[in-house]
Design a protein around this motif. Structure first.
Motif, mmCIF file in Angstrom:
data_model
loop_
_atom_site.group_PDB
_atom_site.id
_atom_site.type_symbol
_atom_site.label_atom_id
_atom_site.label_comp_id
_atom_site.label_asym_id
_atom_site.label_seq_id
_atom_site.Cartn_x
_atom_site.Cartn_y
_atom_site.Cartn_z
ATOM 1 N N SER A 48 0.825 -1.208 0.000
ATOM 2 C CA SER A 48 0.000 0.000 0.000
ATOM 3 C C SER A 48 0.860 1.258 0.000
ATOM 4 O O SER A 48 0.575 2.215 -0.743
ATOM 5 C CB SER A 48 -0.932 -0.008 1.212
ATOM 6 N N ALA A 49 1.904 1.283 0.832
ATOM 7 C CA ALA A 49 2.755 2.466 0.905
ATOM 8 C C ALA A 49 3.473 2.717 -0.418
ATOM 9 O O ALA A 49 3.593 3.868 -0.861
ATOM 10 C CB ALA A 49 3.768 2.300 2.041
ATOM 11 N N ILE A 84 -5.326 -3.631 -6.106
ATOM 12 C CA ILE A 84 -5.462 -3.596 -7.562
ATOM 13 C C ILE A 84 -5.866 -2.198 -8.016
ATOM 14 O O ILE A 84 -5.343 -1.669 -9.013
ATOM 15 C CB ILE A 84 -6.488 -4.644 -8.032
ATOM 16 N N PHE A 85 -6.798 -1.575 -7.288
ATOM 17 C CA PHE A 85 -7.238 -0.217 -7.629
ATOM 18 C C PHE A 85 -6.074 0.764 -7.558
ATOM 19 O O PHE A 85 -5.857 1.564 -8.482
ATOM 20 C CB PHE A 85 -8.353 0.204 -6.677
ATOM 21 N N LEU A 86 -5.307 0.720 -6.469
ATOM 22 C CA LEU A 86 -4.175 1.630 -6.324
ATOM 23 C C LEU A 86 -3.110 1.356 -7.380
ATOM 24 O O LEU A 86 -2.469 2.294 -7.884
ATOM 25 C CB LEU A 86 -3.572 1.492 -4.924
ATOM 26 N N ALA A 87 -2.928 0.088 -7.741
ATOM 27 C CA ALA A 87 -1.924 -0.248 -8.757
ATOM 28 C C ALA A 87 -2.322 0.296 -10.122
ATOM 29 O O ALA A 87 -1.466 0.750 -10.897
ATOM 30 C CB ALA A 87 -1.731 -1.759 -8.817
ATOM 31 N N ILE A 88 -3.614 0.271 -10.434
ATOM 32 C CA ILE A 88 -4.075 0.816 -11.719
ATOM 33 C C ILE A 88 -3.787 2.314 -11.791
ATOM 34 O O ILE A 88 -3.335 2.834 -12.821
ATOM 35 C CB ILE A 88 -5.571 0.532 -11.902
ATOM 36 N N LEU A 89 -4.031 3.030 -10.689
ATOM 37 C CA LEU A 89 -3.756 4.465 -10.675
ATOM 38 C C LEU A 89 -2.253 4.745 -10.675
ATOM 39 O O LEU A 89 -1.797 5.700 -11.310
ATOM 40 C CB LEU A 89 -4.407 5.109 -9.446
ATOM 41 N N ALA A 90 -1.502 3.919 -9.957
ATOM 42 C CA ALA A 90 -0.069 4.177 -9.807
ATOM 43 C C ALA A 90 0.702 3.903 -11.085
ATOM 44 O O ALA A 90 1.640 4.642 -11.421
ATOM 45 C CB ALA A 90 0.491 3.325 -8.661
ATOM 46 N N PHE A 91 0.321 2.867 -11.823
ATOM 47 C CA PHE A 91 1.086 2.467 -13.006
ATOM 48 C C PHE A 91 0.362 2.761 -14.319
ATOM 49 O O PHE A 91 0.878 2.423 -15.380
ATOM 50 C CB PHE A 91 1.415 0.968 -12.926
ATOM 51 N N GLY A 92 -0.838 3.349 -14.245
ATOM 52 C CA GLY A 92 -1.540 3.704 -15.468
ATOM 53 C C GLY A 92 -0.910 4.890 -16.169
ATOM 54 O O GLY A 92 -0.101 5.636 -15.594
ATOM 55 N N ASN A 93 -1.296 5.076 -17.412
ATOM 56 C CA ASN A 93 -0.753 6.178 -18.223
ATOM 57 C C ASN A 93 -1.570 7.460 -18.115
ATOM 58 O O ASN A 93 -1.181 8.481 -18.690
ATOM 59 C CB ASN A 93 -0.672 5.748 -19.697
ATOM 60 N N ASN A 94 -2.698 7.416 -17.423
ATOM 61 C CA ASN A 94 -3.533 8.609 -17.321
ATOM 62 C C ASN A 94 -2.848 9.674 -16.470
ATOM 63 O O ASN A 94 -2.411 9.397 -15.359
ATOM 64 C CB ASN A 94 -4.876 8.248 -16.701
#
Length: 234
Positions: A40-41, A134-144
């Motif tokens: 999480s961190a 999974i939600f945080l990973a999508i935001l952290a590694f997404g291209n948006n």
């Protein structure tokens, strides 16, 4: 044969096995908690970096990291802190736990929108901690890219709205700052005007006439000076 001794021996063996099994369960829970905290961190650190938060250490401080996450989601960080304190009270822990989940969904809804993603992704919260990672990973590694200039939160005019200014954390658009905090501190994105706001008009330029006795500057090169007025006809 002493049956009482055998019964005592069986009881002691069973108790020892149960204690060992319980110790393994506790060790597994402890290791799972540590791994969950690190995951999480790390993901929050990536999200904070995209949002312009200064200082990666903020993502590694328990409770405080989710207070920073709440500020990015336009929710007062003191609401998160109050719910965490309430969760430690035996009478209020159940209701406070539910309220914490609701608050995290509210914050995630706003952060998700600032990354330009649709709300159905929040259904991952149904999966519990795994869905949240999974939600945080999508935001952290997404291209948006991060774009905080979205519509105000539904709770913007309530006590839930974020009105604090913390050094190193960008002030979000539409944030009604309280106190003498000013428009935020530090680099690009700090104290940006709110969504739909109109910038102030430019200040009028004043004309300073040349001082008495001075020669006016010659006309620019390539220009033709005006001809003198014609004299009276003879």
């Amino acid at each position: 044969m002493n049956t009482s001794y055998l019964a005592y021996s069986d009881y002691g063996t069973t108790s020892g096995a149960e204690a060992a099994l319980l110790g393994i369960v506790y060790l597994f829970i402890f290791l799972f908690s540590i791994a969950g905290y690190v995951i999480s961190a790390f993901l929050l650190m990536r999200i904070f970096d995209k949002a312009g938060v200064q200082g990666k250490w903020r993502a590694w401080v328990p409770i405080y990291n989710y207070m920073v996450f709440a500020k990015l989601g336009d929710l007062s960080p003191w609401v998160i802190l109050a719910l965490v304190v309430a969760a430690a009270i035996p009478i209020l822990n159940f209701l406070a736990g539910i309220a914490i989940v609701v608050a995290l969904i509210m914050v995630s809804y706003r952060v998700n929108a600032k990354f330009g993603r649709e709300w159905p992704i929040l259904l991952l919260f149904i999966l519990g901690p795994l869905g949240q990672w999974i939600f945080l990973a999508i935001l952290a590694f997404g291209n948006n890219p991060w774009n905080p200039a979205i519509r105000p939160a539904p709770w913007a005019n309530s006590f839930l709205a974020d009105k604090t200014v913390w050094n190193g954390i960008p002030v979000q658009p539409n944030q009604q700052v309280s106190g003498n905090g000013g428009p935020g501190v530090g680099g690009s994105g700090y104290g940006a005007p709110g969504y739909g706001s109109t910038p102030p008009p430019p200040a009028p330029q004043s004309y300073n006439p040349p001082a008495t006795g001075t020669t006016p500057p010659p006309p620019a090169t390539g220009t033709t000076p005006p001809s003198p007025p014609a004299g009276p006809a003879v």
